[in-house]
Design a protein around this motif. Structure first.
Motif, short mmCIF file in Angstrom:
data_model
loop_
_atom_site.label_atom_id
_atom_site.label_comp_id
_atom_site.label_asym_id
_atom_site.label_seq_id
_atom_site.Cartn_x
_atom_site.Cartn_y
_atom_site.Cartn_z
N THR A 219 0.84 -1.20 0.00
CA THR A 219 0.00 0.00 0.00
C THR A 219 0.87 1.25 0.00
O THR A 219 1.83 1.34 0.77
CB THR A 219 -0.92 0.02 1.24
OG1 THR A 219 -1.73 -1.16 1.24
CG2 THR A 219 -1.79 1.25 1.26
N VAL A 221 1.30 4.99 1.02
CA VAL A 221 0.74 5.81 2.09
C VAL A 221 1.22 7.25 1.96
O VAL A 221 2.43 7.51 1.96
CB VAL A 221 1.15 5.26 3.48
CG1 VAL A 221 0.48 6.07 4.59
CG2 VAL A 221 0.80 3.79 3.60
N HIS A 265 -1.89 0.78 7.50
CA HIS A 265 -2.48 1.15 6.22
C HIS A 265 -2.56 -0.03 5.25
O HIS A 265 -3.28 0.04 4.26
CB HIS A 265 -1.68 2.29 5.59
CG HIS A 265 -1.83 3.60 6.30
ND1 HIS A 265 -2.84 4.49 6.03
CD2 HIS A 265 -1.09 4.17 7.30
CE1 HIS A 265 -2.73 5.54 6.81
NE2 HIS A 265 -1.68 5.38 7.60
N LYS A 271 -8.02 -0.39 5.57
CA LYS A 271 -7.90 0.39 4.34
C LYS A 271 -9.25 0.86 3.80
O LYS A 271 -9.32 1.87 3.10
CB LYS A 271 -7.22 -0.46 3.24
CG LYS A 271 -5.73 -0.61 3.37
CD LYS A 271 -5.21 -1.70 2.44
CE LYS A 271 -5.52 -1.43 0.98
NZ LYS A 271 -4.72 -0.31 0.45
N LYS A 272 -10.28 0.12 4.11
CA LYS A 272 -11.58 0.40 3.48
C LYS A 272 -12.23 1.70 3.97
O LYS A 272 -13.20 2.17 3.37
CB LYS A 272 -12.53 -0.78 3.68
CG LYS A 272 -12.98 -1.01 5.11
CD LYS A 272 -13.85 -2.25 5.19
CE LYS A 272 -14.41 -2.46 6.58
NZ LYS A 272 -15.22 -3.70 6.66
#
Length: 535
Positions: A219, A221, A265, A271-272
């Motif tokens: 991910t 960030v 994250h 994350k959603k």
């Protein structure tokens, strides 16, 4: 006062007036008393198990929470220690009453009623009272400090519903050992068992995190900010973060991570949330400056708190086992006060772009491309892996880790975890065949992922972990690092480099044992260490 459990201890020997961490003489003595009373509880619990008496789950949980509360930078509030000490003593006495022969701990400490009384009692129970022999005392300290790290992971895991009676049994066994006249061989065996049990505790925590929030995925960030009201979450606790996210949904408040919360994250179930925006700041020791500049409210979960400055003491909150005198403590996952404060404060006036970093390379993500990694090693594209991780801190010498990563050849991969990564987490190191050269495995709590990656690679290459092109370059500060080191030693991993300084509680004879059996060594310079490792 005498405390040498962390890396930044005064003069490299021990804090004797006030802790470098901010711990007072009084708080230190209360914590020493608490460990002693826990050792008495441990002795009784061991005897109870031998008689077939079941230890109540509440006593097991209390043991872990109480031990964890004495870990560096967790609880500095003397008043909050009073019920903890009393509850441990009460659990000890109730359990002793069930034994056929009564209490088996050679005497019972009757604890005082006030913080001042507890502090006075604790003066008799500093670590220097563990044993007259400095080497045996050193091993008992390694055991107890390692146990504090284990207790942290046990507490984190239990919050997510993951427990193992055998782990609690060892907590009691190891605590009881601090009161016994044990020899070198027995204590070394207990330290190695501590490493084994810590591996199990980390496995439980991993199961809790991934079972609840999914396996982390790579991910990107943001390091900048989004215009609007803001809450900053620091520490380690994913459950508290999830609660904050749920309770702020639709309020217009954006949630940011700080320190060891960065890897959160990568979890799909976190994350959603669209208002879970980015990461603010760096490691724990920079919070005085970073928190003072944050325009929202701040929540401290688990450990890593420092004495808040007047600039933000009214904007910071603690929860769980964390405590600081004068800071509002939030109970039962109700963060309405934190949210109300965020609405009062100005928030970020505009969007800012400060780049981004990648996280989410836990074991599933890395092993998901294991075939590419293995092929790259066999083709000579990847020459070596370095696990550069551990705790960050304020003492000089930690620039070593930044320089090491910067100077590592471009055909090497850097695995990292814990807050030590903030020395280099935003470096753009490129990739090797699409595999990023810098892989953030997660928190110190995610050390289990690092172990599993190493074990899986060893299996793929049909060799031991020590035969892999993998080197451990570790930094340490507090007691979770001690427990992780013991786990690595339990697994037989050798040639570990550790810094920026060696623990003050390790005597020359104990260090010699570690060198002879595991070839542990202090870091030197990045150039010298890279040359020694790579040739």
């Amino acid at each position: 006062m005498f405390c040498n459990q962390c890396e930044q201890t005064a003069k490299g020997t021990g804090c004797t007036v006030k802790g470098v961490c901010g711990k007072t003489d009084e708080t230190s003595a209360i914590q020493d008393l608490l460990i002693h009373v826990l050792a008495e509880l441990g002795t009784v619990a061991v005897a109870a198990r031998e008689e077939g008496i079941e230890i109540p789950s509440a006593v097991n949980l209390l043991t872990a929470e109480a031990v964890f509360s004495t870990l560096t930078n967790v609880n500095f509030d003397d008043e909050r220690f009073i019920p903890i000490v009393k509850n441990v003593a009460a659990a000890r006495d109730e359990l002793a009453g069930k034994l056929k022969g009564g209490c088996s701990c050679g005497g019972v400490t009757k604890v005082g009623a006030t913080a001042a009384e507890l502090s006075k009692q604790g003066e008799a129970f500093s670590v220097n009272s563990f044993d007259e022999n400095p080497d045996l005392r050193s091993l008992k300290q390694i055991l107890i400090y390692g146990l504090k790290g284990v207790a942290a992971y046990v507490d984190h895991a239990a919050i997510l519903g993951q427990q193992d009676p055998a782990v609690y049994a060892f907590l009691h066994e190891a605590l009881a050992a601090s009161l016994k006249p044990l020899g070198m061989e027995e204590l070394v065996a207990l330290c190695m068992k501590c490493g084994e049990v810590n591996l199990r505790a980390m496995e439980l925590l991993d199961a809790g995190n991934t079972g609840t929030y999914g396996h982390p995925v790579p991910t990107e960030v943001p390091l900048g900010a989004k215009a609007g009201k803001a809450i900053l979450v620091s520490g380690h606790d994913l459950k508290d973060l999830r609660a904050i996210l749920e309770q702020t949904e639709g309020t217009g408040i954006n949630v940011y991570t700080h320190g060891e919360m960065l890897p959160c994250h990568g979890y799909p179930e976190l994350k959603k949330f669209n208002h879970f925006y980015g990461h603010y700041g760096t490691a724990w020791q920079n919070q005085l400056k970073e928190f003072a500049e944050f325009p929202g409210s701040i929540l401290m979960t688990t450990n890593c708190i420092q004495k808040p400055s007047e600039k933000y003491i009214g904007d910071i909150y603690t929860t769980g086992l964390v405590g600081w005198p004068g800071v509002t403590h939030v109970l039962n996952g109700d963060f309405s006060e934190v949210i109300a404060k965020a609405k009062e404060l100005p928030g970020f006036p505009a969007d800012t772009d400060k780049g981004s970093v990648l996280c989410g390379f836990a074991r599933n993500a890395v092993l998901g491309v294991a075939d590419k990694v293995i092929d790259a090693v066999k083709a000579g594209d990847i020459r070596h892996f370095f696990l550069v991780g551990g705790c960050d801190g304020a003492k000089p010498g930690r620039n070593y880790y930044t320089e090491f990563v910067e100077k590592a050849p471009k055909d090497t991969i850097i695995l990292t975890l814990a807050c030590g990564k903030f020395r280099f987490f935003d470096k753009k190191l490129g990739d090797i065949g699409g595999i990023p050269r810098l892989l953030d495995i997660g928190q110190c709590n995610d050390a289990y992922s690092a172990v599993q990656i190493a074990v899986a690679l060893a299996g793929a290459f049909e060799c031991g972990v020590n035969e892999l092109p993998l080197s451990f370059i570790l930094s340490w500060y507090e007691q979770k690092a001690v427990s992780i080191l013991l786990t690595l030693l339990h697994l037989g991993i050798k040639d570990i480099r550790i810094g920026p300084s060696l623990p003050a509680f390790i005597t020359p004879n104990v260090l010699n044992f570690l060198v002879e059996n595991f070839n542990i060594m202090p870091i030197s310079t990045p150039d010298e260490d890279l040359k020694a490792i790579l040739g």
